[in-house]
Write an enzyme that holds these catalytic residues in place. Structure first.
Site, PDB file in Angstrom:
ATOM      1  N   ASP A  12      -1.679   5.290  -6.768  1.00 51.66           N
ATOM      2  CA  ASP A  12      -1.753   4.410  -5.365  1.00 51.66           C
ATOM      3  C   ASP A  12      -1.854   2.775  -5.902  1.00 51.66           C
ATOM      4  O   ASP A  12      -2.668   2.641  -6.672  1.00 51.66           O
ATOM      5  CB  ASP A  12      -3.074   4.944  -4.774  1.00 51.66           C
ATOM      6  CG  ASP A  12      -3.152   4.208  -3.374  1.00 51.66           C
ATOM      7  OD1 ASP A  12      -2.357   3.777  -2.884  1.00 51.66           O
ATOM      8  OD2 ASP A  12      -4.469   4.294  -2.982  1.00 51.66           O
ATOM      9  N   ASP A  30       0.811  -1.175   0.133  1.00 50.31           N
ATOM     10  CA  ASP A  30       0.337   0.058   0.149  1.00 50.31           C
ATOM     11  C   ASP A  30       0.775   1.337   0.092  1.00 50.31           C
ATOM     12  O   ASP A  30       1.330   1.799   1.083  1.00 50.31           O
ATOM     13  CB  ASP A  30      -0.946   0.018   1.157  1.00 50.31           C
ATOM     14  CG  ASP A  30      -1.918   1.023   1.083  1.00 50.31           C
ATOM     15  OD1 ASP A  30      -1.829   1.879   0.135  1.00 50.31           O
ATOM     16  OD2 ASP A  30      -2.673   0.981   1.973  1.00 50.31           O
TER      17      ASP A  30
END
Ligand code: NAG
Ligand code: NAG
Ligand code: NAG
Length: 439
Positions: A314, A106
């Site tokens: 992301d 992440d």
């Protein structure tokens, strides 16, 4: 063939997840499912079982990775088949002797956290990390200067004795967890990072906490890059395989060695209000050869640190999101060129509002993302459309930003990053993209 039975299920599951979580309040978060823990014979359990029962030589083999051109390469797989979660996971291990882990990748988070035993409310997909079985584990006291980094305002004060644990709570999607800040030796491929600071999760509330834990690759003080100091020289890259892939064929490559020379780079921007995120300067989008025009909004793509507006790359979000005016313009141009009017028009499914019958519609136009520095990133069709293998249905795999604090942010998410090497070169303030098949 097994795949013909399996793929529709994954697609349905993905649609379900996307629909279920489209209502959640943040987009720079990961999306996770809420089905019961996998049975003991799930692929994840077998992998972890294999790693745990193996003798040390076998273990080091399992975690070793060919160093093709130097640098550290950590295997990445889609969580879709391993964990029934549409995130990507990497292999790591923690403790002495090492305990095998799969952690979500992440770039939108900083700190790492994972379920630790005992945790009564955790539903880990595999035996959780056991601190008591690690000789190098230690909890951090609440007097540690790192303790206030975990959202100090909401923390209980550090009562005497100051050696009491640094316990903190954190929300994640529409769930939350409580953890004790701890440290232990983290292994990534052959690299050992002693005293890695992470949250040992002791209780969870809500359905969306990743069962397997998470490794934060953001830009904040507790992220992997920050905690490893000069080890990786402020550079890493990742290649995510197809979300349908079964294999650990993707990689997280840490350090400057072995990064692709043919990557195209765009400047990395920093937003002081969201210092963990990787902002890039997206300047426009094309559908086929047509540059999308956002009516009445010449500055639609602009970066604005004051409002948080701009574009973020992301690895933890699944579907790319665009601000409402940009998405509306993109969708209209895409629909105009696809022209499904002879095929019953467009339908909606979950978060997707531009689905059509592939029986009636032929080739679809490619979508190109334009970024400052002359980067024109043309997405392959598998990163533009999501297909059902059960029915002749495909959807434009993008959506409008949710109407919350993230409404001003465009997010280039992981469905759009499949088979692409994304280089996050923080040291040189740039982000690179290179086509790479890592299925
Ligand atoms: C610690 O290791 C032992 C021996 O491998 C194992 O039986 C036990 O379950 C482990 N403890 C925990 C809490 O996982
Ligand atoms: C769209 O398709 C319909 C039916 O196939 C056709 O009549 C129409 O001319 C097409 N429109 C464009 C803009 O291509
Ligand atoms: C973004 O790129 C455009 C076009 O190159 C440029 O005019 C603008 O100044 C850039 N914005 C930032 C914040 O770098």
């Amino acid at each position: 063939m097994a795949t013909s039975n399996i793929l529709p299920n994954y697609l349905l599951l993905l649609f379900f997840l996307l629909f279920y979580f489209s209502a959640s309040t943040a987009i720079d978060i990961q999306i996770h499912h809420s089905t019961p823990p996998s049975s003991a014979d799930s692929p994840l359990s077998s992998i972890l079982q294999l790693a745990r029962s193996a003798d040390p030589a076998r273990l080091s083999l399992l975690f070793s990775q060919k160093k093709t051109s130097g640098g550290t390469s950590v295997p990445i797989a889609s969580g879709q088949n391993l964990l029934q979660t549409p995130s990507y996971v990497l292999r790591a291990s923690l403790g002495s002797p090492p305990q095998a882990l799969l952690l979500s990748l992440d770039t939108g988070s900083d700190s790492a956290w994972l379920p630790c035993s005992p945790c009564s409310s955790c539903t880990p997909a595999a035996p959780p990390f056991s601190p008591s079985n690690s000789s190098s584990f230690s909890p951090l006291p609440c007097s540690s200067p790192l303790c206030p980094l975990l959202n100090a305002a909401s923390q209980p004060p550090c009562y005497a004795p100051s050696s009491s644990p640094c316990s903190y709570s954190q929300s994640y999607a529409d769930s939350s967890f409580t953890a004790a800040l701890s440290r232990d030796s983290l292994r990534l491929a052959l690299d050992v990072i002693p005293n890695y600071v992470f949250g040992c999760v002791t209780s969870v509330a809500g359905p969306t906490i990743p069962k397997q834990g998470l490794l934060g690759l953001g830009r904040g003080p507790l992220s992997l890059l920050s905690q490893t100091g000069d080890l990786y020289k402020g550079v890493f890259s990742y290649c995510l395989p197809s979300y349908k892939s079964y294999y650990f064929s993707g990689s997280l490559r840490l350090g400057p060695a072995g990064q692709p020379h043919y990557a195209r780079f765009t400047p990395l921007l920093k937003n002081p209000h969201r210092p963990s995120l990787y902002y890039v300067n997206m300047t426009g989008i094309s559908v086929g050869r047509v540059k999308v025009v956002v009516p009445g909004q010449p500055g639609a793509f602009g970066f604005d640190p004051a409002t948080g507006a701009g574009t973020v790359v992301d690895s933890g979000t699944v579907v790319s999101r665009f601000t409402a005016p940009i998405y509306a313009a993109l969708r209209e141009e895409f629909r105009r060129q696809v022209n499904a009017s002879g095929a019953g028009g467009f339908s909606s499914l979950g978060v997707f509002d531009t689905c059509f019958s592939t029986d009636e519609v032929g080739a679809t136009p490619p979508i190109t993302l334009h970024m400052d520095g002359g980067v024109d990133l043309t997405l392959p069709v598998e990163s533009t459309l999501i297909h059902s293998s059960a029915t002749p249905l495909a959807c434009l795999a993008m959506a409008e930003a949710p109407p919350n604090v993230n409404a001003v942010v465009n997010v280039l998410a992981n469905l759009q990053q499949q088979n692409l090497r994304v280089v996050l070169d923080v040291a040189n303030s740039r982000v690179g993209f290179a086509r790479e098949l890592c299925n």
